[in-house]
Motif scaffolding. Structure first.
Motif, short mmCIF file in Angstrom:
data_model
loop_
_atom_site.label_atom_id
_atom_site.label_comp_id
_atom_site.label_asym_id
_atom_site.label_seq_id
_atom_site.Cartn_x
_atom_site.Cartn_y
_atom_site.Cartn_z
N PHE A 112 0.83 -1.21 0.00
CA PHE A 112 0.00 0.00 0.00
C PHE A 112 0.86 1.27 0.00
CE2 PHE A 112 -3.32 -2.93 1.75
CZ PHE A 112 -4.15 -2.86 0.63
N GLN A 113 2.01 1.23 0.67
CA GLN A 113 2.92 2.39 0.65
C GLN A 113 3.49 2.61 -0.75
OE1 GLN A 113 5.86 1.63 3.66
NE2 GLN A 113 4.48 2.12 5.35
N VAL A 114 3.85 1.52 -1.42
CA VAL A 114 4.39 1.63 -2.78
C VAL A 114 3.33 2.18 -3.73
CG1 VAL A 114 5.23 0.29 -4.75
CG2 VAL A 114 6.13 -0.15 -2.47
N VAL A 115 2.09 1.69 -3.61
CA VAL A 115 1.00 2.18 -4.46
C VAL A 115 0.75 3.66 -4.19
CG1 VAL A 115 -1.48 1.99 -4.91
CG2 VAL A 115 -0.08 -0.06 -4.77
N SER A 116 0.74 4.04 -2.91
CA SER A 116 0.53 5.44 -2.55
C SER A 116 1.63 6.32 -3.12
CB SER A 116 0.48 5.57 -1.03
OG SER A 116 0.36 6.92 -0.65
N ALA A 117 2.88 5.87 -3.02
CA ALA A 117 4.00 6.65 -3.57
C ALA A 117 3.87 6.74 -5.09
CB ALA A 117 5.33 6.01 -3.19
N GLY A 118 3.42 5.67 -5.72
CA GLY A 118 3.21 5.69 -7.18
C GLY A 118 2.13 6.68 -7.59
N LYS A 119 1.07 6.76 -6.79
CA LYS A 119 0.01 7.72 -7.09
C LYS A 119 0.48 9.15 -6.89
CE LYS A 119 -3.96 4.74 -6.32
NZ LYS A 119 -5.13 4.44 -5.49
N ASP A 120 1.41 9.36 -5.95
CA ASP A 120 1.99 10.69 -5.76
C ASP A 120 2.77 11.12 -7.00
OD1 ASP A 120 0.92 10.84 -3.23
OD2 ASP A 120 2.80 10.37 -2.20
N VAL A 121 3.48 10.17 -7.59
CA VAL A 121 4.27 10.46 -8.78
C VAL A 121 3.37 10.66 -9.99
CG1 VAL A 121 6.01 9.53 -10.36
CG2 VAL A 121 6.29 9.25 -7.90
N ASN A 122 2.39 9.77 -10.16
CA ASN A 122 1.49 9.86 -11.31
C ASN A 122 0.05 9.65 -10.82
OD1 ASN A 122 0.10 9.73 -13.70
ND2 ASN A 122 1.39 8.15 -14.62
N PRO A 123 -0.64 10.76 -10.49
CA PRO A 123 -2.00 10.62 -9.93
C PRO A 123 -3.00 10.04 -10.91
CG PRO A 123 -1.39 12.94 -10.20
CD PRO A 123 -0.20 12.12 -10.58
N PHE A 124 -2.67 9.99 -12.20
CA PHE A 124 -3.60 9.47 -13.20
C PHE A 124 -3.49 7.96 -13.36
CE2 PHE A 124 -2.65 13.87 -14.43
CZ PHE A 124 -3.92 14.41 -14.21
N ARG A 125 -2.48 7.37 -12.76
CA ARG A 125 -2.31 5.93 -12.85
C ARG A 125 -3.25 5.27 -11.85
NH1 ARG A 125 3.39 3.75 -13.38
NH2 ARG A 125 2.80 3.90 -15.51
N ASN A 126 -4.00 4.33 -12.33
CA ASN A 126 -4.98 3.66 -11.49
C ASN A 126 -4.47 2.25 -11.17
OD1 ASN A 126 -7.25 3.08 -10.08
ND2 ASN A 126 -8.57 2.80 -11.86
N VAL A 127 -4.05 2.06 -9.94
CA VAL A 127 -3.53 0.76 -9.51
C VAL A 127 -4.52 0.17 -8.52
CG1 VAL A 127 -1.65 -0.44 -8.34
CG2 VAL A 127 -1.15 1.51 -9.83
N LYS A 128 -4.91 -1.07 -8.77
CA LYS A 128 -5.81 -1.78 -7.87
C LYS A 128 -5.11 -3.04 -7.37
CE LYS A 128 -10.01 -0.21 -10.12
NZ LYS A 128 -11.19 -0.59 -10.88
N ILE A 129 -5.28 -3.30 -6.10
CA ILE A 129 -4.67 -4.49 -5.51
C ILE A 129 -5.79 -5.38 -5.01
CG2 ILE A 129 -3.19 -5.35 -3.68
CD1 ILE A 129 -1.73 -2.70 -3.80
N ASP A 130 -5.77 -6.63 -5.46
CA ASP A 130 -6.79 -7.60 -5.06
C ASP A 130 -6.13 -8.62 -4.14
OD1 ASP A 130 -8.86 -9.34 -4.76
OD2 ASP A 130 -8.92 -9.98 -6.87
#
Length: 186
Positions: A158-176
């Motif tokens: 979740f920290q990695v996904v959050s950091a990724g969204k900070d870098v590119n807010p338009f990237r939609n990452v979902k974790i199942d």
């Protein structure tokens, strides 16, 4: 069997045991000394116990030479890492400083201010990464500094996904995490 044969066999067994022990003892001692050498004692070398040139002393010479080459390699890596981290940190610090200075301009548009804030944030993130890589490398070189702790993989993801969204807010990452098997543990 007669008494002479029994005594002969016993004598052969004793001589064989003494001879094997005489051969194995220096190898066992060498193995123990090699086992005591670690990254924190990489300058240490194996001492030869005798002036006799035999296979054991040749093995000790080869091991010491190999250890010397390894030490040179480690020293080169440490020097490179120190230089590289300084080479990365300096321009990142300059970029951050210039962005902070530009933020003081009273004529900044909101878009320019946002861009400068992003530059400062990313420069801070890069400086942190360089510092962490340097710390990681130094920790790997010194067994005394190694810290082992339990890491929750779900929090890390979740920290990695959050950091990724900070870098590119338009990237939609979902974790199942629903399909993780019950028996998946280490």
């Amino acid at each position: 069997l007669n008494t002479g044969s029994l005594v002969s066999m016993l004598l052969v067994a004793l001589v064989s045991y003494a001879f094997a022990n005489h051969i194995i003892k220096p190898i066992a001692q060498l193995s123990k000394e090699i086992g005591n050498i670690s990254m924190s004692s990489i300058t240490r070398r194996i001492e030869k116990n005798s002036s006799v040139v035999d296979e054991i002393s040749s093995l000790i010479d080869s091991f010491n030479n190999m250890l010397g080459r390894f030490q040179l390699s480690v020293n080169s890596q440490q020097s490179f890492l120190g230089n590289a981290s300084h080479s990365f940190r300096t321009p990142l610090t300059v970029i951050r400083g210039e962005a902070e200075l530009a933020l003081k301009d009273p004529n900044l548009t909101p878009n320019m201010q946002l861009a400068l804030d992003n530059i400062i944030e990313e420069a801070d993130r890069m400086i942190l990464m360089v510092n962490n890589l340097l710390k990681l490398f130094k920790t790997g070189m010194n067994e005394k500094e190694q810290i082992r702790k339990i890491v929750r993989v779900d929090e890390l993801i979740f920290q990695v996904v959050s950091a990724g969204k900070d870098v590119n807010p338009f990237r939609n990452v979902k974790i199942d995490l629903d399909n993780i098997p019950e028996d998946s543990h280490i």
